[in-house]
Design an enzyme around this catalytic site. Structure first.
Site, PDB file in Angstrom:
ATOM      1  N   ASP A  71      97.757 -11.462 -24.537  1.00  0.00           N
ATOM      2  CA  ASP A  71      99.188 -11.695 -24.335  1.00  0.00           C
ATOM      3  C   ASP A  71      99.932 -10.607 -25.110  1.00  0.00           C
ATOM      4  OD1 ASP A  71     101.814 -12.545 -24.287  1.00  0.00           O
ATOM      5  OD2 ASP A  71     101.342 -14.650 -24.662  1.00  0.00           O
ATOM      6  N   HIS A  72     100.568  -9.703 -24.389  1.00  0.00           N
ATOM      7  CA  HIS A  72     101.189  -8.537 -25.024  1.00  0.00           C
ATOM      8  C   HIS A  72     102.387  -8.903 -25.898  1.00  0.00           C
ATOM      9  CE1 HIS A  72     101.474  -4.379 -25.767  1.00  0.00           C
ATOM     10  NE2 HIS A  72     101.080  -3.931 -24.592  1.00  0.00           N
ATOM     11  N   ARG A  73     102.845 -10.128 -25.813  1.00  0.00           N
ATOM     12  CA  ARG A  73     103.957 -10.531 -26.682  1.00  0.00           C
ATOM     13  C   ARG A  73     103.529 -10.613 -28.139  1.00  0.00           C
ATOM     14  NH1 ARG A  73     105.732 -15.931 -23.566  1.00  0.00           N
ATOM     15  NH2 ARG A  73     103.458 -16.171 -23.726  1.00  0.00           N
TER      16      ARG A  73
END
Length: 504
Positions: A476-478
């Site tokens: 999850d790039h967040r």
């Protein structure tokens, strides 16, 4: 009424919103003790036996088998033998909503209108209705109130036909009136219902130039004679060409009632012509939950993926030695992967996180609780190896074996499959070389593990064979950046390729 108790749908886990009563294990009038299994309840993930919360006698079953109810809804009533049925009815009238009672009560037939005089005066209303139309008896006629508890189709039909829905009992959940309930009420009252035939759907035809499609000469001539575009044909012939059978199949797709030429030259009609060539199977509660959660994950979590090849020859040798020398221990490659992931999470704790949607914050976990994906006939479930970073390989192996057995038997407890911090999905046993997986929310990463296979690699300028496994990390790039995910895979590779580190 102090002797009367209500048995309600339990809440097993934070994500549980409803449960389906699949089977009652205690019959009405039977005494039970606290802790005795009284019924089976299916949630979106498991089917489990519900234990009695107290001692008592099952006097009234409120929820029927197969009925789905929200958490906290009444399932049954417990009371001693000396409590009168009228007291139970009064108890339910105070605690069960009216809609629920309507759903529980047996369906009442709408009385037919009383016969009038033998020779009623002729009037336009008494004239016979044309064939093929819906006839609504006078007893059901009226207007539809705006707050009618019915499905949209039932409301639309009742509005068109001038039917008062308040006169029709509902058989749906919480007493909701369906279109079928309206039809049955009309028939029971002496009327008739004619439903229009379903519109026939035909597959769209291609209009592209099919001269470039690779097909046998006979298939091309047949397609031209039948007006079939070769782009509409599946190529199942030799060398990927469209054959005669493919053209015939396309013809049946556009015309289900078409005759099939038999080998003797006669024409035969295919069995079941005109009937749907499929069966509509409703989604299970587990499959619905999987679809909703993973759709939300794919939509909300910006996925990116990193892949690495892991050399497992030393791991396989260590596994073989342990299994041959340590009694009662049978380690699998997946046990080593679980331990390696837990060790890598300890080395790179920034990957052992979850993203909190509500507070927009990162939840940093101290323990590596590894979820292991297990395939079931009804869907997928992820039982959790708690504290895998503190467990030995033998303890992990025993935990995984026990959890998989429970998962396939449907006896997992809620805390055994909810709350993991990282997931492993292994399809190596199916021969899949590599794949990528969708993150299991609210987690921030999942590792997809493929099959181990012999591949050619270069060592000191020499071509040698090594057993490699391709592992793909979805992040999850967040909360996880590319460099952070790469650091995790570096640590994972170090532990897998030097398996003795997992014994320390």
């Amino acid at each position: 009424m102090s002797k009367i108790n209500l048995i309600e749908v339990p809440k097993w886990g934070l994500s549980m919103e409803e449960g389906t009563i699949t089977r009652w294990l205690v019959a009405e009038g039977t005494r039970f003790r606290k802790g005795d299994p009284i019924c089976e309840v299916e949630t979106s993930k498991i089917t489990n036996e519900m234990e009695a919360p107290f001692d008592g006698v099952l006097r009234r079953v409120v929820a029927r088998e197969g009925e789905t109810l929200p958490v906290g809804a009444p399932m049954a009533v417990s009371a001693e033998e000396d409590v009168a049925d009228s007291e139970i009815d009064a108890f339910l009238s105070q605690r069960v909503p009216t809609a629920d009672r309507a759903a529980q009560a047996p369906a009442q037939h709408v009385p037919a209108p009383e016969p009038g005089p033998a020779h009623p005066p002729a009037s336009p209303a008494s004239a016979p209705a044309p064939a093929g139309t819906t006839v609504v008896p006078e007893v059901l006629k009226g207007t539809v109130n705006g707050d009618a508890f019915a499905t949209p189709r039932a409301v639309r039909f009742a509005t068109e036909q001038g039917i008062e829905l308040a006169k029709i009992p509902g058989s749906g959940r919480l007493g909701r009136v369906s279109l079928e309930d309206v039809h049955n009420a009309i028939r029971d009252a002496g009327g008739s219902v004619t439903t229009p035939p379903a519109p026939r759907r035909t597959a769209p035809r291609s209009t592209q130039d099919d001269s470039c499609v690779d097909a046998t000469p006979v298939a091309r001539r047949l397609a031209a004679n039948l007006g079939i575009n070769l782009h509409d044909c599946r190529a199942t012939g030799s060398r990927g060409r469209v054959c005669v059978a493919d053209v015939r199949e396309a013809e049946r797709k556009f015309n289900p009632n078409v005759s099939i030429a038999a080998p003797d030259g006669n024409s035969t009609t295919p069995p079941g012509a005109g009937a749907p060539a499929f069966e509509s199977v409703p989604l299970s509660s587990m499959r619905r939950a999987i679809g909703q959660r993973l759709q939300a994950s794919k939509r909300n979590s910006p996925h990116f993926r990193l892949s690495v090849d892991l050399e497992i020859d030393d791991l396989l040798a260590l596994r073989k030695q342990i299994n041959a020398t340590v009694p009662a221990v049978k380690l699998s490659v997946n046990d080593f992967v679980v331990k390696a992931c837990a060790s890598a999470l300890r080395a790179v704790p920034e990957v052992n996180v979850q993203f909190d949607e509500e507070s927009q914050s990162v939840l940093q976990h101290s323990a590596a609780d590894i979820s292991v994906a297990v395939a079931l006939p009804s869907g997928l479930i992820t039982p959790i190896v708690r504290g895998a970073d503190t467990k030995s390989l033998a303890e992990i192996s025993e935990s995984v074996r026990s959890l998989v057995t429970k998962a396939k038997a449907g006896t997992l407890k809620s805390d055994e499959f909810q709350g993991g911090t990282f997931t492993i999905s292994n399809l190596g046993m199916y021969g899949v070389r590599e794949f990528d997986a969708i993150i299991n929310p609210p987690q921030a990463a999942i590792l997809a593990v493929g099959a181990g296979e012999q591949r050619a690699v270069v060592r000191d300028g020499q071509l040698v064979a090594r057993t490699l496994v391709t592992a793909t990390l979805s992040c999850d790039h967040r909360v996880i950046d590319g460099a952070l995910g790469a650091r995790f895979l570096q640590e994972l590779k170090r532990f897998v390729e030097s398996p003795a580190l997992m014994l320390v």
